[in-house]
Design a protein around this motif. Sequence first.
Motif, mmCIF file in Angstrom:
data_model
loop_
_atom_site.group_PDB
_atom_site.id
_atom_site.type_symbol
_atom_site.label_atom_id
_atom_site.label_comp_id
_atom_site.label_asym_id
_atom_site.label_seq_id
_atom_site.Cartn_x
_atom_site.Cartn_y
_atom_site.Cartn_z
ATOM 1 N N ILE A 124 -15.780 -53.819 11.090
ATOM 2 C CA ILE A 124 -15.805 -52.463 10.533
ATOM 3 C C ILE A 124 -14.481 -51.784 10.852
ATOM 4 N N ARG A 125 -14.149 -50.792 10.024
ATOM 5 C CA ARG A 125 -12.933 -50.022 10.255
ATOM 6 C C ARG A 125 -13.263 -48.552 9.981
ATOM 7 N N ILE A 126 -13.115 -47.727 10.990
ATOM 8 C CA ILE A 126 -13.342 -46.293 10.802
ATOM 9 C C ILE A 126 -12.052 -45.694 10.251
ATOM 10 N N VAL A 127 -12.118 -45.230 9.005
ATOM 11 C CA VAL A 127 -10.894 -44.783 8.321
ATOM 12 C C VAL A 127 -10.824 -43.272 8.132
ATOM 13 N N GLY A 128 -11.853 -42.556 8.586
ATOM 14 C CA GLY A 128 -11.795 -41.112 8.428
ATOM 15 C C GLY A 128 -13.105 -40.424 8.731
ATOM 16 N N LEU A 129 -13.153 -39.143 8.341
ATOM 17 C CA LEU A 129 -14.326 -38.299 8.575
ATOM 18 C C LEU A 129 -14.823 -37.727 7.254
ATOM 19 N N MET A 130 -16.088 -37.340 7.246
ATOM 20 C CA MET A 130 -16.708 -36.760 6.057
ATOM 21 C C MET A 130 -17.616 -35.618 6.490
ATOM 22 N N ILE A 165 -19.614 -35.718 9.995
ATOM 23 C CA ILE A 165 -19.651 -34.642 10.978
ATOM 24 C C ILE A 165 -20.520 -33.499 10.449
ATOM 25 N N HIS A 166 -21.379 -32.979 11.305
ATOM 26 C CA HIS A 166 -22.243 -31.861 10.907
ATOM 27 C C HIS A 166 -21.457 -30.561 11.024
ATOM 28 N N ILE A 167 -21.129 -29.958 9.877
ATOM 29 C CA ILE A 167 -20.371 -28.696 9.891
ATOM 30 C C ILE A 167 -21.165 -27.545 9.290
ATOM 31 N N ALA A 168 -22.243 -27.847 8.580
ATOM 32 C CA ALA A 168 -23.010 -26.806 7.886
ATOM 33 C C ALA A 168 -23.979 -26.100 8.828
ATOM 34 N N GLU A 169 -24.400 -24.905 8.423
ATOM 35 C CA GLU A 169 -25.397 -24.173 9.207
ATOM 36 C C GLU A 169 -26.803 -24.710 8.967
ATOM 37 N N GLU A 170 -26.997 -25.377 7.845
ATOM 38 C CA GLU A 170 -28.330 -25.901 7.529
ATOM 39 C C GLU A 170 -28.695 -27.040 8.475
ATOM 40 N N GLU A 171 -29.914 -27.001 8.977
ATOM 41 C CA GLU A 171 -30.375 -28.037 9.900
ATOM 42 C C GLU A 171 -30.642 -29.359 9.187
ATOM 43 N N THR A 172 -30.844 -29.302 7.871
ATOM 44 C CA THR A 172 -31.232 -30.506 7.139
ATOM 45 C C THR A 172 -30.085 -31.500 6.951
ATOM 46 N N LYS A 173 -28.848 -31.004 7.053
ATOM 47 C CA LYS A 173 -27.703 -31.903 6.852
ATOM 48 C C LYS A 173 -27.553 -32.868 8.026
ATOM 49 N N ILE A 177 -18.287 -46.599 3.137
ATOM 50 C CA ILE A 177 -19.558 -45.959 3.464
ATOM 51 C C ILE A 177 -19.246 -44.586 4.057
ATOM 52 N N HIS A 178 -19.692 -43.526 3.385
ATOM 53 C CA HIS A 178 -19.309 -42.161 3.764
ATOM 54 C C HIS A 178 -20.133 -41.601 4.920
ATOM 55 N N GLY A 179 -21.426 -41.816 4.901
ATOM 56 C CA GLY A 179 -22.287 -41.033 5.790
ATOM 57 C C GLY A 179 -22.715 -41.725 7.064
ATOM 58 N N VAL A 180 -21.796 -42.280 7.814
ATOM 59 C CA VAL A 180 -22.170 -42.983 9.053
ATOM 60 C C VAL A 180 -22.342 -41.957 10.167
ATOM 61 N N ASP A 181 -23.559 -41.901 10.711
ATOM 62 C CA ASP A 181 -23.846 -40.860 11.699
ATOM 63 C C ASP A 181 -24.511 -41.378 12.975
ATOM 64 N N SER A 182 -24.376 -42.686 13.234
ATOM 65 C CA SER A 182 -24.931 -43.223 14.483
ATOM 66 C C SER A 182 -24.277 -44.549 14.831
ATOM 67 N N LEU A 183 -24.281 -44.850 16.116
ATOM 68 C CA LEU A 183 -23.758 -46.129 16.592
ATOM 69 C C LEU A 183 -24.647 -47.276 16.117
ATOM 70 N N LYS A 184 -25.940 -47.010 16.041
ATOM 71 C CA LYS A 184 -26.901 -48.015 15.559
ATOM 72 C C LYS A 184 -26.542 -48.463 14.138
ATOM 73 N N LEU A 185 -26.192 -47.496 13.288
ATOM 74 C CA LEU A 185 -25.821 -47.812 11.908
ATOM 75 C C LEU A 185 -24.508 -48.584 11.862
ATOM 76 N N LEU A 212 -19.219 -37.662 18.270
ATOM 77 C CA LEU A 212 -18.064 -38.286 17.611
ATOM 78 C C LEU A 212 -17.141 -38.934 18.641
ATOM 79 N N THR A 213 -16.821 -38.186 19.694
ATOM 80 C CA THR A 213 -15.956 -38.703 20.757
ATOM 81 C C THR A 213 -16.542 -39.966 21.368
ATOM 82 N N GLY A 214 -17.849 -39.929 21.642
ATOM 83 C CA GLY A 214 -18.516 -41.072 22.249
ATOM 84 C C GLY A 214 -18.474 -42.315 21.369
ATOM 85 N N ILE A 215 -18.731 -42.133 20.081
ATOM 86 C CA ILE A 215 -18.733 -43.267 19.150
ATOM 87 C C ILE A 215 -17.333 -43.856 19.010
#
Length: 221
Positions: free
Chosen positions: A147-153, A114-122, A85-93, A130-133
Amino acid sequence: MSIKENLLKIKSSLPENVTLVAVSKTKPVADLLEAYNAGQRIFGENKIQEMTEKWEQMPKDIQWHMIGHIQTNKVKFMAPYVSLIHGVDSLKLLHEINKQALKNNRIIDCLLQIHIAEEETKFGLDEEELTGIIRFITQNGVIYKNIRIVGLMGMATFTDNQIQIKKEFEHLKSIFDNYQKLNTENCLLNTLSMGMSGDYKLAIACGSTMVRIGSSIFGGR
């Protein structure tokens, strides 16, 4: 060029350490089978229902990657089979993925977005989130053993400005390098997923180990 020709051309240009995810969203099973018959075994989809329908119809040695934004109430439908699963962006998920993985007696691999783009929609996490999670998951490994966190996207800004895209990719690579030193049972970062049809060569030059390519293989949507 055919799907097979496109696929083989791209594969021949990728370094050995880079994994190709063929982004097959909205494409019919016949197109996926053409890629499958040319040797492709990893497919990326952005809608769980569509991915599940394709999983039911296609050979079972395929790895299915969920690359889109995920609603927690839909996790249960892909939990029996999803590989990454690529787009994990919350502890709830993460909590829901762990819960559904446990029900299916599986360990599901995840990438933190990780949010790296300038666009707010991403979608995506900032470094503090990230550190907290990661801290929470590693400290509560007994609970989150499915679950196993194997990287970043990450996804760069949609722009023709190569300097900006390079800067964003390099930023994500530096975050990845900082956290790669971590090595716990459920958090071992070895995958950096960045780069799509328009910018995957630049992403690889910046350190990507996994690229998500759709239109350059299957044609436009």
